[in-house]
Scaffold this active site. Structure first.
Site, mmCIF file in Angstrom:
data_model
loop_
_atom_site.group_PDB
_atom_site.id
_atom_site.type_symbol
_atom_site.label_atom_id
_atom_site.label_comp_id
_atom_site.label_asym_id
_atom_site.label_seq_id
_atom_site.Cartn_x
_atom_site.Cartn_y
_atom_site.Cartn_z
ATOM 1 N N LYS A 8 6.062 -7.884 2.589
ATOM 2 C CA LYS A 8 5.800 -7.635 4.004
ATOM 3 C C LYS A 8 4.648 -8.534 4.454
ATOM 4 O O LYS A 8 3.686 -8.740 3.718
ATOM 5 C CB LYS A 8 5.445 -6.164 4.248
ATOM 6 C CG LYS A 8 6.531 -5.177 3.835
ATOM 7 C CD LYS A 8 6.225 -3.754 4.236
ATOM 8 C CE LYS A 8 4.919 -3.216 3.694
ATOM 9 N NZ LYS A 8 4.856 -3.219 2.217
ATOM 10 N N ASP A 11 -1.146 -8.420 1.129
ATOM 11 C CA ASP A 11 0.076 -8.475 0.333
ATOM 12 C C ASP A 11 0.472 -9.919 0.038
ATOM 13 O O ASP A 11 0.776 -10.284 -1.106
ATOM 14 C CB ASP A 11 1.226 -7.788 1.074
ATOM 15 C CG ASP A 11 1.070 -6.273 1.130
ATOM 16 O OD1 ASP A 11 0.025 -5.758 0.690
ATOM 17 O OD2 ASP A 11 1.998 -5.612 1.618
ATOM 18 N N GLY A 49 0.816 -1.200 0.000
ATOM 19 C CA GLY A 49 0.000 0.000 0.000
ATOM 20 C C GLY A 49 0.851 1.250 0.000
ATOM 21 O O GLY A 49 1.942 1.281 0.570
ATOM 22 N N SER A 50 0.368 2.298 -0.663
ATOM 23 C CA SER A 50 1.069 3.575 -0.641
ATOM 24 C C SER A 50 0.863 4.241 0.720
ATOM 25 O O SER A 50 0.080 3.784 1.544
ATOM 26 C CB SER A 50 0.556 4.464 -1.767
ATOM 27 O OG SER A 50 0.836 3.886 -3.024
ATOM 28 N N GLY A 51 1.581 5.330 0.944
ATOM 29 C CA GLY A 51 1.535 6.006 2.228
ATOM 30 C C GLY A 51 2.748 5.738 3.076
ATOM 31 O O GLY A 51 2.890 6.310 4.167
ATOM 32 N N HIS A 52 3.657 4.847 2.590
ATOM 33 C CA HIS A 52 4.868 4.499 3.334
ATOM 34 C C HIS A 52 6.122 5.057 2.651
ATOM 35 O O HIS A 52 7.231 4.619 2.942
ATOM 36 C CB HIS A 52 4.993 2.983 3.462
ATOM 37 C CG HIS A 52 3.797 2.317 4.050
ATOM 38 N ND1 HIS A 52 3.292 2.670 5.290
ATOM 39 C CD2 HIS A 52 2.980 1.348 3.572
ATOM 40 C CE1 HIS A 52 2.224 1.927 5.552
ATOM 41 N NE2 HIS A 52 2.014 1.120 4.518
ATOM 42 N N HIS A 100 0.410 1.041 9.624
ATOM 43 C CA HIS A 100 -0.896 1.476 9.139
ATOM 44 C C HIS A 100 -1.706 2.116 10.267
ATOM 45 O O HIS A 100 -2.915 2.306 10.136
ATOM 46 C CB HIS A 100 -1.695 0.299 8.565
ATOM 47 C CG HIS A 100 -0.991 -0.433 7.485
ATOM 48 N ND1 HIS A 100 -0.260 -1.578 7.716
ATOM 49 C CD2 HIS A 100 -0.886 -0.178 6.160
ATOM 50 C CE1 HIS A 100 0.264 -2.003 6.580
ATOM 51 N NE2 HIS A 100 -0.103 -1.179 5.621
#
Length: 329
Positions: A104, A109, A53-56, A215
Site C-alpha cells: 500500500k 510501508d 500496520g495492524s488495525g485493518h 488510519h
C-alpha cells in the site's frame, strides 16, 4: 476506553495467537509472529507477500491462503512492519520462483519493503497500490493512499500466481488491476488506538469526514451528515470522474466497512452505490460487501470500483481459501 484486551502492550501478539490458532488448518505463524504464512506452500509458485500496520483486520493476515497471499507481515497498530519481518517472510515462502510484494502506498510501508527487497538474495518485484481518489497527498503518503483496492489486487494476482504465472507477468497484472481500481471512504466516527486510549480525532454527532484515510487521516472535507444516497452520489461521482474518459466494461463493486458499521448499513450503501453506477451506465458484474479493510472501531465505509476485463473477471472468480475470503473450494 473499553476494549477486550489484556494489556496495551500485548494487543497484537495476543490477537495473532488467537488468529493463528483459529485458522491453523490454513496458516501458521513464523519467526515468533514476525509474519503469518500459508501452512502448505506450493513449490515453484511465485510467492505473494503483503503487510502493513495492524488495525485493518482481516487485511492482510486474513488473506493468507490458497489463491491469495503466501505471507503477511503485521506491524504494530497503524505502524509499518520492519524490513527484517519482510525479509524473514520472503525467505520462508520463496520456493524458487521469486517473490512479489504488494505494498500500500504509505511512506513507511514503501520504504521498508524497498529495504527488504534490497536485502534479499532472491528475485523480488513490487506492486504499489494507490487506489484512493480522495486526496493526492496525506499525512502518511507522497501520492495517493493504497486502501481497500489492495484486496482486489491481492485476490486477482493471487489467483494468477496459483495458476503458475511468472514474476514479471504477475507484476504487470497487479499494476493493471491497480490502474483499473478506484476507492473513496467516509467516516462517521473516529477510531481509538488502544495505546492512545482516546479517539484519534473529534467529529460532531451531525458531521462526517468525506475521503477519510484508513488510519483516520483527514479527507477532502468535514461536512454535515447526509443520507446514504447523497453520500454514495458524491463518492461514486468522484470515483467515476477520476477514471477520466468514460470507462467501458463491467465492474466489481466492493463496499467495505471500517470496523463499526453493521452489515445492514453496508448493504444499504451497496444499494445506493449500485443505483449511482447505473446512472453512469456502468454494469456491476461482481460484488463484495463486508468489513475487510478496517480502521479499528471506526464507523463508516469505503466504496471501491474495479473495471474488469475477461482475464480479471476469471481470476476474481477463481477458488480462494483464506480466513476472510472463501469461494470455489
Amino acid at each position: 476506553m473499553k476494549k477486550l484486551i489484556n494489556s496495551v502492550d500485548t494487543v497484537l501478539s495476543d490477537s495473532l495467537a488467537g488468529f493463528c490458532a483459529a485458522h491453523a488448518d490454513i496458516l501458521t505463524p513464523g519467526g515468533d509472529f514476525k509474519f503469518v504464512r500459508r501452512r502448505e506452500l506450493k513449490p515453484g509458485k511465485v510467492a505473494l507477500i503483503s503487510g502493513g500496520g495492524s488495525g485493518h483486520e482481516p487485511l492482510h493476515a486474513g488473506l493468507v491462503g490458497r489463491g491469495m497471499l503466501d505471507a503477511a507481515c503485521p506491524g504494530q497498530i497503524f505502524t509499518s512492519p520492519t524490513p527484517d519481518q519482510m525479509l524473514a517472510a520472503a525467505e520462508a515462502v520463496d520456493t524458487g520462483a521469486g517473490v512479489l510484494l504488494i505494498v500500500k502506498n504509505y511512506e513507511g510501508d514503501v520504504m521498508n519493503f524497498d529495504m527488504a527487497s534490497e536485502m534479499s538474495s532472491g528475485s523480488v518485484a513490487s506492486v504499489i497500490t494507490n487506489d484512493d481518489v480522495a486526496v493526492e497527498d496525506s499525512l502518511y503518503t507522497t501520492g495517493r493512499r493504497g486502501v481497500a483496492g489492495t484486496l482486489v489486487v491481492e485476490k486477482i494476482v493471487g489467483a494468477a500466481a496459483e495458476e503458475g504465472g511468472d514474476l514479471a507477468s504477475l507484476k504487470a497484472l497487479g499494476e493493471r488491476v491497480n490502474g483499473a481500481t478506484r476507492s473513496m471512504g467516509v467516516a462517521l466516527t473516529s477510531c481509538t488506538v488502544p495505546a492512545a486510549g482516546k479517539p484519534m480525532f473529534e467529529i460532531g454527532d451531525d458531521e462526517m469526514e468525506m475521503g477519510v484515510g484508513i488510519h483516520g487521516e483527514p479527507g477532502r472535507r468535514r461536512v454535515k451528515l447526509a443520507s446514504a444516497d447523497k453520500i454514495a452520489e458524491e463518492m461514486i461521482a468522484a470515483i467515476v470522474n477520476d477514471f477520466g474518459e468514460r470507462p467501458k466494461g463491467d465492474v466489481l463493486l466492493f463496499v467495505n466497512g471500517f470496523g463499526a458499521t453493521p452489515a445492514m448499513e453496508l448493504y444499504l450503501m451497496y444499494d445506493s452505490a449500485a443505483r449511482e453506477l447505473q446512472k453512469h451506465g456502468i454494469r456491476i458484474a461482481r460484488s463484495l460487501v463486508g468489513s475487510y479493510v478496517t480502521s479499528l472501531d471506526m464507523a463508516g465505509c469505503s466504496l471501491t470500483v474495479t473495471f474488469l476485463d475477461e482475464e480479471m473477471l476469471r481470476l476474481w472468480d477463481a477458488p480462494v481459501h483464506t480466513a476472510a475470503l472463501r469461494w470455489g473450494c
